[in-house]
Design a protein around this motif. Structure first.
Motif, PDB file in Angstrom:
ATOM      1  N   GLN A   1       0.838  -1.186   0.000  1.00 52.10           N
ATOM      2  CA  GLN A   1       0.000   0.000   0.000  1.00 52.10           C
ATOM      3  C   GLN A   1       0.876   1.240   0.000  1.00 52.10           C
ATOM      4  OE1 GLN A   1      -3.217  -0.204  -0.212  1.00 52.10           O
ATOM      5  NE2 GLN A   1      -3.946   1.868   0.248  1.00 52.10           N
ATOM      6  N   VAL A   2       0.791   2.032  -1.047  1.00 55.23           N
ATOM      7  CA  VAL A   2       1.587   3.246  -1.154  1.00 55.23           C
ATOM      8  C   VAL A   2       0.873   4.385  -0.437  1.00 55.23           C
ATOM      9  CG1 VAL A   2       2.494   4.971  -2.733  1.00 55.23           C
ATOM     10  CG2 VAL A   2       2.628   2.547  -3.332  1.00 55.23           C
ATOM     11  N   GLN A   3       1.624   5.101   0.365  1.00 53.43           N
ATOM     12  CA  GLN A   3       1.095   6.302   1.004  1.00 53.43           C
ATOM     13  C   GLN A   3       1.970   7.487   0.647  1.00 53.43           C
ATOM     14  OE1 GLN A   3       0.812   5.254   5.228  1.00 53.43           O
ATOM     15  NE2 GLN A   3      -1.407   5.119   4.980  1.00 53.43           N
ATOM     16  N   LEU A   4       1.338   8.580   0.298  1.00 53.87           N
ATOM     17  CA  LEU A   4       2.034   9.818  -0.027  1.00 53.87           C
ATOM     18  C   LEU A   4       1.581  10.887   0.959  1.00 53.87           C
ATOM     19  CD1 LEU A   4       1.561   9.777  -3.910  1.00 53.87           C
ATOM     20  CD2 LEU A   4       3.482   8.884  -2.596  1.00 53.87           C
ATOM     21  N   VAL A   5       2.533  11.549   1.575  1.00 53.88           N
ATOM     22  CA  VAL A   5       2.215  12.567   2.570  1.00 53.88           C
ATOM     23  C   VAL A   5       2.921  13.865   2.206  1.00 53.88           C
ATOM     24  CG1 VAL A   5       2.288  13.213   4.998  1.00 53.88           C
ATOM     25  CG2 VAL A   5       1.918  10.817   4.356  1.00 53.88           C
ATOM     26  N   GLU A   6       2.128  14.896   1.911  1.00 50.97           N
ATOM     27  CA  GLU A   6       2.680  16.197   1.576  1.00 50.97           C
ATOM     28  C   GLU A   6       2.886  17.034   2.834  1.00 50.97           C
ATOM     29  OE1 GLU A   6      -0.519  15.378  -1.699  1.00 50.97           O
ATOM     30  OE2 GLU A   6      -0.316  15.164   0.476  1.00 50.97           O
ATOM     31  N   SER A   7       3.833  17.939   2.747  1.00 46.17           N
ATOM     32  CA  SER A   7       4.059  18.901   3.822  1.00 46.17           C
ATOM     33  C   SER A   7       4.719  20.138   3.235  1.00 46.17           C
ATOM     34  CB  SER A   7       4.950  18.298   4.916  1.00 46.17           C
ATOM     35  OG  SER A   7       6.214  17.941   4.393  1.00 46.17           O
ATOM     36  N   GLY A   8       4.773  21.200   4.023  1.00 45.87           N
ATOM     37  CA  GLY A   8       5.460  22.411   3.602  1.00 45.87           C
ATOM     38  C   GLY A   8       4.564  23.534   3.137  1.00 45.87           C
ATOM     39  N   GLY A   9       3.265  23.282   3.075  1.00 42.73           N
ATOM     40  CA  GLY A   9       2.359  24.349   2.663  1.00 42.73           C
ATOM     41  C   GLY A   9       2.271  25.433   3.725  1.00 42.73           C
ATOM     42  N   GLY A  10       1.634  26.544   3.360  1.00 41.26           N
ATOM     43  CA  GLY A  10       1.483  27.643   4.302  1.00 41.26           C
ATOM     44  C   GLY A  10       1.013  28.898   3.597  1.00 41.26           C
ATOM     45  N   SER A  11       1.129  30.000   4.315  1.00 39.62           N
ATOM     46  CA  SER A  11       0.707  31.299   3.780  1.00 39.62           C
ATOM     47  C   SER A  11       1.924  32.181   3.584  1.00 39.62           C
ATOM     48  CB  SER A  11      -0.277  31.966   4.740  1.00 39.62           C
ATOM     49  OG  SER A  11      -1.452  31.202   4.879  1.00 39.62           O
ATOM     50  N   VAL A  12       2.026  32.780   2.417  1.00 38.52           N
ATOM     51  CA  VAL A  12       3.133  33.674   2.107  1.00 38.52           C
ATOM     52  C   VAL A  12       2.609  34.864   1.330  1.00 38.52           C
ATOM     53  CG1 VAL A  12       4.890  31.874   2.079  1.00 38.52           C
ATOM     54  CG2 VAL A  12       3.685  32.463  -0.029  1.00 38.52           C
ATOM     55  N   GLN A  13       3.406  35.909   1.286  1.00 37.79           N
ATOM     56  CA  GLN A  13       3.058  37.064   0.474  1.00 37.79           C
ATOM     57  C   GLN A  13       3.567  36.859  -0.947  1.00 37.79           C
ATOM     58  OE1 GLN A  13       4.547  40.562   2.590  1.00 37.79           O
ATOM     59  NE2 GLN A  13       2.487  40.878   3.429  1.00 37.79           N
ATOM     60  N   ALA A  14       2.943  37.566  -1.867  1.00 38.98           N
ATOM     61  CA  ALA A  14       3.367  37.492  -3.260  1.00 38.98           C
ATOM     62  C   ALA A  14       4.859  37.802  -3.361  1.00 38.98           C
ATOM     63  CB  ALA A  14       2.568  38.478  -4.104  1.00 38.98           C
ATOM     64  N   GLY A  15       5.545  37.020  -4.191  1.00 37.56           N
ATOM     65  CA  GLY A  15       6.980  37.170  -4.341  1.00 37.56           C
ATOM     66  C   GLY A  15       7.780  36.257  -3.434  1.00 37.56           C
ATOM     67  N   GLY A  16       7.103  35.642  -2.487  1.00 43.18           N
ATOM     68  CA  GLY A  16       7.785  34.763  -1.544  1.00 43.18           C
ATOM     69  C   GLY A  16       8.013  33.372  -2.103  1.00 43.18           C
ATOM     70  N   SER A  17       8.559  32.505  -1.242  1.00 38.59           N
ATOM     71  CA  SER A  17       8.911  31.147  -1.649  1.00 38.59           C
ATOM     72  C   SER A  17       8.413  30.135  -0.632  1.00 38.59           C
ATOM     73  CB  SER A  17      10.432  31.007  -1.784  1.00 38.59           C
ATOM     74  OG  SER A  17      10.945  31.876  -2.766  1.00 38.59           O
ATOM     75  N   LEU A  18       8.174  28.930  -1.116  1.00 40.15           N
ATOM     76  CA  LEU A  18       7.849  27.793  -0.266  1.00 40.15           C
ATOM     77  C   LEU A  18       8.442  26.549  -0.905  1.00 40.15           C
ATOM     78  CD1 LEU A  18       4.035  28.207   0.637  1.00 40.15           C
ATOM     79  CD2 LEU A  18       5.945  28.297   2.245  1.00 40.15           C
ATOM     80  N   ARG A  19       8.750  25.554  -0.070  1.00 40.35           N
ATOM     81  CA  ARG A  19       9.165  24.269  -0.595  1.00 40.35           C
ATOM     82  C   ARG A  19       8.240  23.193  -0.068  1.00 40.35           C
ATOM     83  NH1 ARG A  19      14.660  20.602  -0.100  1.00 40.35           N
ATOM     84  NH2 ARG A  19      13.844  20.196   1.999  1.00 40.35           N
ATOM     85  N   LEU A  20       7.580  22.526  -0.981  1.00 33.92           N
ATOM     86  CA  LEU A  20       6.705  21.422  -0.621  1.00 33.92           C
ATOM     87  C   LEU A  20       7.493  20.117  -0.682  1.00 33.92           C
ATOM     88  CD1 LEU A  20       3.470  22.304  -2.633  1.00 33.92           C
ATOM     89  CD2 LEU A  20       4.199  23.122  -0.387  1.00 33.92           C
ATOM     90  N   SER A  21       7.143  19.215   0.208  1.00 37.44           N
ATOM     91  CA  SER A  21       7.739  17.885   0.217  1.00 37.44           C
ATOM     92  C   SER A  21       6.644  16.843   0.130  1.00 37.44           C
ATOM     93  CB  SER A  21       8.540  17.660   1.501  1.00 37.44           C
ATOM     94  OG  SER A  21       9.588  18.589   1.633  1.00 37.44           O
ATOM     95  N   CYS A  22       6.972  15.721  -0.459  1.00 37.84           N
ATOM     96  CA  CYS A  22       6.036  14.602  -0.532  1.00 37.84           C
ATOM     97  C   CYS A  22       6.825  13.333  -0.235  1.00 37.84           C
ATOM     98  CB  CYS A  22       5.394  14.512  -1.904  1.00 37.84           C
ATOM     99  SG  CYS A  22       4.363  13.040  -2.137  1.00 37.84           S
ATOM    100  N   ALA A  23       6.540  12.739   0.910  1.00 36.11           N
ATOM    101  CA  ALA A  23       7.235  11.532   1.333  1.00 36.11           C
ATOM    102  C   ALA A  23       6.385  10.309   0.997  1.00 36.11           C
ATOM    103  CB  ALA A  23       7.507  11.584   2.830  1.00 36.11           C
TER     104      ALA A  23
END
Length: 131
Positions: A1-23
Motif C-alpha cells: 500500500q503506497v502512502q504519499l504525505v505532503e508537507s510544507g504548505g502555508g501562507s506567504v506574500q506574493a513574491g515569496g517562496s515555499l518548498r513542498l515535500s512529498c514523502a
C-alpha cells in the motif's frame, strides 16, 4: 500500500517562496514518475510539474515554468517542489501523485499531465499567496 504525505504548505506574500515535500512510504516503494497537481476553489485539479523517478526528465505547466522546480531524493523516497516568485493565482491545495512503475514510458512522456496516469495521491497541502 503506497502512502504519499505532503508537507510544507502555508501562507506567504506574493513574491515569496515555499518548498513542498512529498514523502512516499509502503512496502518497497517504487514508481515510474512523481507529479504535483493543484486545485484552486471552484476549479479542476490541474497539472503543475512531474519528474521521472530515474531522474533526467522534468515537465512543468507554462504557468509555473521558470518559477517552480521539481526534484527528488530517491534515498528518502521524497519529491520536492520548490516554489519561488509566488503569485496570488498560485493559491491552491497542492497534491503529489505517483505513477505506477509498470506504466508505459512512451505513454507517460506524452500524457504526463493527465491525472489518470497517477495511481496514488496524497491528501494535499494548502498554499495561500496574498497580494
Amino acid at each position: 500500500q503506497v502512502q504519499l504525505v505532503e508537507s510544507g504548505g502555508g501562507s506567504v506574500q506574493a513574491g515569496g517562496s515555499l518548498r513542498l515535500s512529498c514523502a512516499a512510504s509502503g512496502r518497497t516503494f517504487s514508481c515510474y514518475a512523481m507529479g504535483w497537481f493543484r486545485q484552486a476553489p471552484g476549479k479542476e485539479r490541474e497539472f503543475v510539474a512531474a519528474i521521472l523517478w530515474s531522474g533526467g526528465s522534468t515537465w512543468y505547466t507554462d504557468a509555473v515554468s521558470g518559477r517552480f522546480t521539481i526534484s527528488r531524493d530517491n534515498a528518502k523516497n521524497t519529491v520536492y517542489l520548490q516554489m519561488s516568485s509566488l503569485k496570488p493565482e498560485d493559491t491552491a491545495v497542492y497534491y503529489c501523485a505517483s505513477a505506477s512503475p509498470s506504466i508505459n514510458g512512451a505513454v507517460y512522456s506524452r500524457y504526463y499531465y493527465q491525472r489518470r496516469l497517477y495511481a496514488h495521491w496524497g491528501q494535499g497541502t494548502q498554499v495561500t499567496v496574498s497580494s
